[in-house]
Motif scaffolding. Structure first.
Motif, mmCIF file in Angstrom:
data_model
loop_
_atom_site.group_PDB
_atom_site.id
_atom_site.type_symbol
_atom_site.label_atom_id
_atom_site.label_comp_id
_atom_site.label_asym_id
_atom_site.label_seq_id
_atom_site.Cartn_x
_atom_site.Cartn_y
_atom_site.Cartn_z
ATOM 1 N N ALA A 84 19.505 -27.415 26.768
ATOM 2 C CA ALA A 84 18.069 -27.637 26.695
ATOM 3 C C ALA A 84 17.431 -26.379 26.122
ATOM 4 C CB ALA A 84 17.499 -27.934 28.076
ATOM 5 N N LYS A 85 16.363 -26.565 25.358
ATOM 6 C CA LYS A 85 15.699 -25.439 24.714
ATOM 7 C C LYS A 85 14.222 -25.412 25.091
ATOM 8 C CE LYS A 85 16.995 -24.297 20.462
ATOM 9 N NZ LYS A 85 17.247 -24.418 19.011
ATOM 10 N N LEU A 86 13.711 -24.199 25.209
ATOM 11 C CA LEU A 86 12.288 -23.978 25.447
ATOM 12 C C LEU A 86 11.814 -23.028 24.364
ATOM 13 C CD1 LEU A 86 9.709 -24.116 27.219
ATOM 14 C CD2 LEU A 86 10.636 -22.226 28.519
ATOM 15 N N ASN A 87 10.951 -23.497 23.485
ATOM 16 C CA ASN A 87 10.487 -22.684 22.371
ATOM 17 C C ASN A 87 9.063 -22.195 22.600
ATOM 18 O OD1 ASN A 87 12.797 -22.780 20.809
ATOM 19 N ND2 ASN A 87 12.214 -24.716 19.869
ATOM 20 N N ASN A 88 8.773 -20.997 22.098
ATOM 21 C CA ASN A 88 7.438 -20.396 22.129
ATOM 22 C C ASN A 88 6.853 -20.331 23.530
ATOM 23 O OD1 ASN A 88 7.327 -19.913 19.326
ATOM 24 N ND2 ASN A 88 6.837 -22.065 18.996
ATOM 25 N N CYS A 89 7.643 -19.873 24.465
ATOM 26 C CA CYS A 89 7.173 -19.673 25.831
ATOM 27 C C CYS A 89 6.362 -18.371 25.868
ATOM 28 C CB CYS A 89 8.373 -19.590 26.767
ATOM 29 S SG CYS A 89 7.925 -19.302 28.457
ATOM 30 N N PRO A 90 5.120 -18.397 26.327
ATOM 31 C CA PRO A 90 4.264 -17.203 26.233
ATOM 32 C C PRO A 90 4.548 -16.145 27.293
ATOM 33 C CG PRO A 90 3.046 -18.979 27.216
ATOM 34 C CD PRO A 90 4.392 -19.542 26.851
ATOM 35 N N THR A 91 5.789 -15.715 27.373
ATOM 36 C CA THR A 91 6.206 -14.631 28.262
ATOM 37 C C THR A 91 7.033 -13.682 27.414
ATOM 38 O OG1 THR A 91 6.414 -16.277 30.016
ATOM 39 C CG2 THR A 91 7.353 -14.141 30.449
ATOM 40 N N SER A 92 6.980 -12.408 27.705
ATOM 41 C CA SER A 92 7.769 -11.483 26.898
ATOM 42 C C SER A 92 9.258 -11.723 27.166
ATOM 43 C CB SER A 92 7.397 -10.041 27.198
ATOM 44 O OG SER A 92 7.895 -9.651 28.446
ATOM 45 N N PRO A 93 10.104 -11.557 26.136
ATOM 46 C CA PRO A 93 11.533 -11.802 26.322
ATOM 47 C C PRO A 93 12.155 -10.901 27.384
ATOM 48 C CG PRO A 93 11.018 -11.593 23.999
ATOM 49 C CD PRO A 93 9.785 -11.269 24.746
ATOM 50 N N ARG A 94 11.636 -9.698 27.511
ATOM 51 C CA ARG A 94 12.188 -8.757 28.498
ATOM 52 C C ARG A 94 11.995 -9.264 29.921
ATOM 53 N NH1 ARG A 94 10.535 -2.409 28.321
ATOM 54 N NH2 ARG A 94 12.015 -1.670 29.858
#
Length: 135
Positions: free
Chosen positions: A22-32
């Motif tokens: 499953a993929k979640l794209n453009n999640c507004p959280t920093s990758p870190r």
């Protein structure tokens, strides 16, 4: 199609049935921030991973919990005859990549401006069945 090629294709098809993603794209959280939570569930059995995510206070854990449930549902759709409990599912891979950045300007002293980078991320979860119990 030759015999060997057909057998190879059937074997690859069976192996692909054992994994789902499953993929979640453009999640507004920093990758870190997202990687901190993702590292907690990498390689863990699905039931335990859901419990870890449910009781983690970070905001990223809510999004990952929903994504993990989606990956489990995708696996269930591929394997309608099998049950989740018997399959012994685990989180095979979880990848957090950087997404697009929104660039904003913040006023700074003496007429200058500082750039604010609002980061987003892409998360991919791969769930697989443990083959040790089946063989």
């Amino acid at each position: 199609m030759g015999v060997r090629k057909r057998e190879m294709a059937e074997r690859i098809k069976e192996e692909k049935k054992q994994i789902a993603f499953a993929k979640l794209n453009n999640c507004p959280t920093s990758p870190r921030k997202m990687r901190l939570v993702a590292d907690l569930v990498r390689g863990v059995k699905v039931e335990k991973a859901l419990q870890i995510l449910r009781f983690n206070p970070k905001e990223a854990s809510r999004r990952l919990e929903k994504l993990l449930l989606s990956a489990i549902a995708n696996w269930q759709a591929k394997n309608e005859d099998a049950s989740i409990e018997d399959a012994d599912l685990f989180v095979k891979e979880i990848r957090v990549d950087g997404g697009s950045m929104l660039k904003r300007l913040r006023p700074a002293p003496q007429g200058r401006a500082h750039r604010i980078r609002k980061r987003s991320n892409h998360v991919t979860i791969v769930v697989a069945a443990n083959n040790n119990t089946q063989s």
